[in-house]
Each structure stands twice: as structure tokens, then as C-alpha cells.
Design an enzyme around this catalytic site. Structure first.
Site, mmCIF file in Angstrom:
data_model
loop_
_atom_site.group_PDB
_atom_site.id
_atom_site.type_symbol
_atom_site.label_atom_id
_atom_site.label_comp_id
_atom_site.label_asym_id
_atom_site.label_seq_id
_atom_site.Cartn_x
_atom_site.Cartn_y
_atom_site.Cartn_z
ATOM 1 N N PHE A 278 -27.624 38.414 10.155
ATOM 2 C CA PHE A 278 -26.290 37.800 9.979
ATOM 3 C C PHE A 278 -25.259 38.874 9.635
ATOM 4 O O PHE A 278 -24.148 38.881 10.152
ATOM 5 C CB PHE A 278 -26.288 36.803 8.821
ATOM 6 C CG PHE A 278 -26.983 35.496 9.087
ATOM 7 C CD1 PHE A 278 -27.317 35.089 10.368
ATOM 8 C CD2 PHE A 278 -27.283 34.648 8.033
ATOM 9 C CE1 PHE A 278 -27.953 33.881 10.590
ATOM 10 C CE2 PHE A 278 -27.920 33.440 8.247
ATOM 11 C CZ PHE A 278 -28.262 33.051 9.524
ATOM 12 N N ASP B 84 -15.464 32.758 18.344
ATOM 13 C CA ASP B 84 -15.773 33.881 19.240
ATOM 14 C C ASP B 84 -16.170 33.306 20.588
ATOM 15 O O ASP B 84 -16.824 32.258 20.644
ATOM 16 C CB ASP B 84 -16.932 34.710 18.672
ATOM 17 C CG ASP B 84 -16.528 35.374 17.361
ATOM 18 O OD1 ASP B 84 -15.569 36.158 17.373
ATOM 19 O OD2 ASP B 84 -17.156 35.065 16.332
ATOM 20 N N GLU C 139 -21.430 24.396 2.838
ATOM 21 C CA GLU C 139 -21.298 24.407 4.300
ATOM 22 C C GLU C 139 -22.637 24.126 4.975
ATOM 23 O O GLU C 139 -23.664 24.650 4.563
ATOM 24 C CB GLU C 139 -20.769 25.780 4.726
ATOM 25 C CG GLU C 139 -20.588 25.927 6.219
ATOM 26 C CD GLU C 139 -19.877 27.235 6.567
ATOM 27 O OE1 GLU C 139 -18.844 27.551 5.944
ATOM 28 O OE2 GLU C 139 -20.381 27.935 7.453
ATOM 29 N N HIS D 125 -17.722 28.699 -2.273
ATOM 30 C CA HIS D 125 -18.103 27.942 -1.071
ATOM 31 C C HIS D 125 -19.490 28.447 -0.662
ATOM 32 O O HIS D 125 -19.649 29.631 -0.341
ATOM 33 C CB HIS D 125 -17.081 28.197 0.044
ATOM 34 C CG HIS D 125 -17.389 27.506 1.333
ATOM 35 N ND1 HIS D 125 -17.107 26.167 1.570
ATOM 36 C CD2 HIS D 125 -17.951 27.962 2.488
ATOM 37 C CE1 HIS D 125 -17.475 25.840 2.797
ATOM 38 N NE2 HIS D 125 -18.000 26.914 3.374
ATOM 39 N N SER E 190 -17.675 23.964 -2.927
ATOM 40 C CA SER E 190 -17.980 23.262 -1.676
ATOM 41 C C SER E 190 -19.225 23.862 -1.039
ATOM 42 O O SER E 190 -19.685 24.937 -1.439
ATOM 43 C CB SER E 190 -16.780 23.375 -0.721
ATOM 44 O OG SER E 190 -16.382 24.730 -0.606
HETATM 45 P P1 FAD Z 1 -8.428 35.256 13.359
HETATM 46 O O1 FAD Z 1 -7.807 34.993 12.050
HETATM 47 O O2 FAD Z 1 -7.675 34.867 14.585
HETATM 48 O O3 FAD Z 1 -8.781 36.818 13.408
HETATM 49 C C1 FAD Z 1 -9.649 37.320 14.409
HETATM 50 C C2 FAD Z 1 -9.364 38.798 14.665
HETATM 51 O O4 FAD Z 1 -8.127 38.939 15.339
HETATM 52 C C3 FAD Z 1 -9.233 39.633 13.396
HETATM 53 O O5 FAD Z 1 -9.750 40.902 13.671
HETATM 54 C C4 FAD Z 1 -7.728 39.723 13.177
HETATM 55 O O6 FAD Z 1 -7.336 40.894 12.483
HETATM 56 C C5 FAD Z 1 -7.227 39.731 14.600
HETATM 57 N N1 FAD Z 1 -5.901 39.099 14.783
HETATM 58 C C6 FAD Z 1 -5.484 37.935 14.236
HETATM 59 N N2 FAD Z 1 -4.220 37.653 14.628
HETATM 60 C C7 FAD Z 1 -3.842 38.663 15.447
HETATM 61 C C8 FAD Z 1 -2.667 38.946 16.191
HETATM 62 N N3 FAD Z 1 -1.625 38.110 16.165
HETATM 63 N N4 FAD Z 1 -2.636 40.081 16.944
HETATM 64 C C9 FAD Z 1 -3.699 40.913 16.997
HETATM 65 N N5 FAD Z 1 -4.847 40.691 16.304
HETATM 66 C C10 FAD Z 1 -4.916 39.592 15.557
HETATM 67 N N6 FAD Z 1 -17.214 30.703 13.916
HETATM 68 C C11 FAD Z 1 -17.533 29.649 14.715
HETATM 69 O O7 FAD Z 1 -17.702 29.815 15.948
HETATM 70 N N7 FAD Z 1 -17.691 28.385 14.193
HETATM 71 C C12 FAD Z 1 -17.511 28.122 12.875
HETATM 72 O O8 FAD Z 1 -17.652 26.975 12.441
HETATM 73 C C13 FAD Z 1 -17.157 29.218 12.008
HETATM 74 N N8 FAD Z 1 -16.949 29.014 10.688
HETATM 75 C C14 FAD Z 1 -16.553 30.069 9.898
HETATM 76 C C15 FAD Z 1 -16.267 29.827 8.547
HETATM 77 C C16 FAD Z 1 -15.858 30.865 7.720
HETATM 78 C C17 FAD Z 1 -15.517 30.562 6.272
HETATM 79 C C18 FAD Z 1 -15.752 32.192 8.232
HETATM 80 C C19 FAD Z 1 -15.365 33.321 7.335
HETATM 81 C C20 FAD Z 1 -16.036 32.432 9.571
HETATM 82 C C21 FAD Z 1 -16.425 31.380 10.430
HETATM 83 N N9 FAD Z 1 -16.676 31.578 11.783
HETATM 84 C C22 FAD Z 1 -17.017 30.518 12.594
HETATM 85 C C23 FAD Z 1 -16.587 32.911 12.364
HETATM 86 C C24 FAD Z 1 -15.195 33.185 12.985
HETATM 87 O O9 FAD Z 1 -14.927 32.277 14.023
HETATM 88 C C25 FAD Z 1 -15.194 34.610 13.511
HETATM 89 O O10 FAD Z 1 -15.268 35.524 12.452
HETATM 90 C C26 FAD Z 1 -14.065 34.956 14.453
HETATM 91 O O11 FAD Z 1 -14.340 36.221 15.043
HETATM 92 C C27 FAD Z 1 -12.704 35.080 13.766
HETATM 93 O O12 FAD Z 1 -12.195 33.860 13.406
HETATM 94 P P2 FAD Z 1 -10.849 33.816 12.513
HETATM 95 O O13 FAD Z 1 -10.463 32.394 12.412
HETATM 96 O O14 FAD Z 1 -11.040 34.586 11.278
HETATM 97 O O15 FAD Z 1 -9.856 34.583 13.512
#
Ligand code: FAD
Length: 281
Positions: A212, A105, A14, A262, A12
């Protein structure tokens, strides 16, 4: 290449939502060019705090208009259940079947996380609201999410996304395949057997890559950084070396069983196409 294991793989690409007319026109061409490689889907990022919502939807529409499967990214931090539900409904109306669910974030200056604190809560919400309609991808960090206290904590948190109903995983980019395979093994030990697709960042510009990587916590191995730095402004040399390094990484990943790739295309055809064609995928 013959030694690659016979497993189902997903390839895929992005994109990010372009901000200008010229950017939109360029992306239409990129979609067409990369579409010829027949990726499983094109995903489109979603800006911090939903700042690119219209751009993401417009890009998804353009991908669909050109006849390809689109997967919008959706972030939950700082948003509300009502807004997310409305967005999900709009994607269902557009015929979207795949979504990349993230925490995101908070934009600088905003400190109200709101209803959703972590991505697993978003996955749970999507499942509650839309059942099995969407194929849900979530993010993973083989070298640890920058905010996680430890890799063990991060793994435990990551598992919650699988338990909440994610179907597959896309990783942050990395250059060390051992980090990825160790992560996959650790997940298996925790009982997470979802396909974990490596995210691949083509190398074309050292300063941009360094910026980045600083932000997302991806390590540029010292020997790669030293070479890239040594090329200075010689972009042709950077691209040639970058292609060699990324190609070797992708070959290793596929030979050792990664379930696809990806590509973070940065809206450009060439770096991704060069890797894709040389891999013969
Ligand atoms: P989570 O899985 O919620 O994790 C975030 C942090 O919180 C981690 O440190 C984790 O260990 C911690 N955590 C999770 N659950 C808990 C809990 N229950 N208690 C305590 N701590 C916890 N960002 C954007 O703004 N837009 C995008 O389109 C985007 N696309 C992305 C695509 C990919 C493939 C990747 C890898 C990243 C992308 N990001 C994007 C970045 C991402 O939003 C950030 O890295 C963000 O900080 C974490 O998102 P996450 O979904 O991994 O969060």
C-alpha cells in the site's frame, strides 16, 4: 490523556465495498461491532474509474440500514458531469448528507481523464449542483501526493479544494506526526483552517502495508520497517508491535490537537477497535 486539548473531534471509519457474499456478511458484522464505538460516520471507498459504483452504493445502504451515518467516496477522473450528477441525486434520495470527494486514479490501460481533471473541480461541481446539501471531505497528503512535483505545489493545489467549498479533510495515512503537524501549519499559513483529520492505518500485516505504502507514497519509517521485517511470519508479534506504534501515534496526534481520527479499517473490526478502546475515545 488529560492533557488533550478540548476541541470538537470527529472519529470515523472507512470500508471498501466487499466483492463476495461472505465479504458482505462479514462487513455487516463489522459495521455492527464498530458501530458500538459510535463513530461520527462510516465512509466507503469508490473503485478506480467508478468500478465499484454498485458496491459503494450497496455498502452505503447497508450502513444506513444498520442506523449509522454513511459517507460514500466519489471520484471524478474518467467520469462525466451527467454520471456524477446522477450519483449525487441517488445519494440525496438515500438521505446521504456527507461525501468524500476525490479525483481518483485512472484504471490501468485507460488514458482519457475526461471532463474532470482534479478534485477541486469535483468539489465546485458538487456545490453548483447540490448547494450546501453535502458536507464535503477532501483528501490531503502530509508527505506529498506521489504525482506532485513538490510539496509546495501540492499545498497550492490542495488549497483550491478548500476554496471550492470543502468542509473538512482526511489525510493519507502516515507514521510520522511531524509530517502531519507541519502540513497543518503550512495550510494555516495559506489561510486554510478546515479540520484536517489524520487517516490512521492499523498495522497488522507488513507485506500488505509495504505494498500500500509503495502505491500511495506513505513512508514507513526505517525503524518500524526493520522491526516488522524482523518479525517475519509471526503475525501476533506484528500485531502487538503495530498496535503499540499506532496507539502512540494516535495519542500524540490527539494530545497535540488533531481534530479527530479516520481509521482505514480494511473491513476488519479488531485492529481499529483495539486502538479506539485503548485511546478511550
Ligand atoms: P487532487 O486533489 O486532484 O490531486 C491529485 C494530484 O494533482 C496532486 O498531485 C495535486 O498536487 C495535483 N493537482 C491538483 N490540482 C491541480 C491543478 N489544478 N493543476 C495541477 N495539478 C493539480 N481513490 C479511489 O479511487 N477511491 C477512493 O474511494 C479513494 N479514497 C481516498 C480517501 C482518502 C482519505 C485519500 C487520502 C485518498 C483516497 N483515494 C481514493 C486515492 C486518491 O483518489 C488518489 O490519491 C488520487 O491520486 C488523488 O486524489 P485527490 O482527490 O487527492 O486529487
Amino acid at each position: 490523556m488529560n492533557s488533550r486539548k478540548k476541541i470538537p473531534r470527529t472519529y470515523s471509519c472507512e470500508f471498501f465495498p466487499p466483492k463476495t457474499e461472505q465479504g458482505r456478511a462479514n462487513l455487516s458484522v463489522t459495521i455492527d461491532e464498530l458501530g458500538r464505538l459510535k463513530p461520527a460516520y462510516f465512509s466507503c471507498t469508490y473503485g478506480a474509474g467508478g468500478s465499484t459504483q454498485d458496491g459503494t452504493t450497496d455498502t452505503v445502504k447497508e450502513i444506513t440500514r444498520q442506523g449509522f451515518a454513511a459517507a460514500p467516496h466519489i471520484t471524478c477522473i474518467g467520469s462525466t458531469p451527467e454520471k456524477i450528477k446522477a450519483l449525487l441525486d441517488s445519494y440525496i434520495a438515500l438521505g446521504i448528507k456527507r461525501i468524500v470527494a476525490l479525483r481518483g486514479d485512472l484504471p490501468p490501460g485507460q488514458d482519457q481523464a475526461g471532463h474532470f481533471l482534479y478534485a477541486d473541480q469535483l468539489v465546485t461541481f458538487i456545490r453548483q449542483q447540490t448547494g450546501d446539501h453535502f458536507h464535503i471531505e477532501v483528501a490531503a497528503y502530509p508527505e506529498k501526493h506521489p504525482q506532485a512535483a513538490s510539496i509546495q505545489d501540492d499545498l497550492r493545489h490542495f488549497k483550491k479544494k478548500a476554496d471550492a467549498g470543502a468542509n473538512a479533510v482526511i489525510t493519507q495515512y502516515f507514521f510520522n506526526p511531524d509530517a502531519y503537524f507541519r502540513f497543518v501549519d503550512d495550510c494555516a499559513q495559506l489561510g486554510v483552517t478546515l479540520p484536517i483529520v489524520p487517516g490512521i492505518m492499523p498495522i497488522t500485516n507488513y507485506k500488505q502495508l509495504a505494498r500500500f505504502s509503495e502505491g500511495c507514497g506513505a513512508e514507513i519509517p526505517r525503524w518500524i520497517a526493520a522491526r516488522l521485517e524482523g518479525y517475519g511470519e509471526d503475525l501476533d508479534a506484528i500485531r502487538a508491535f503495530g498496535l503499540e506504534v499506532t496507539l502512540r501515534l494516535c495519542e500524540t496526534l490527539l494530545e497535540r490537537g488533531a481534530p479527530g481520527l479516520h481509521f482505514y479499517t480494511l473491513n476488519r473490526t479488531e485492529p481499529t477497535r483495539a486502538i479506539w478502546e485503548q485511546l478511550g475515545i
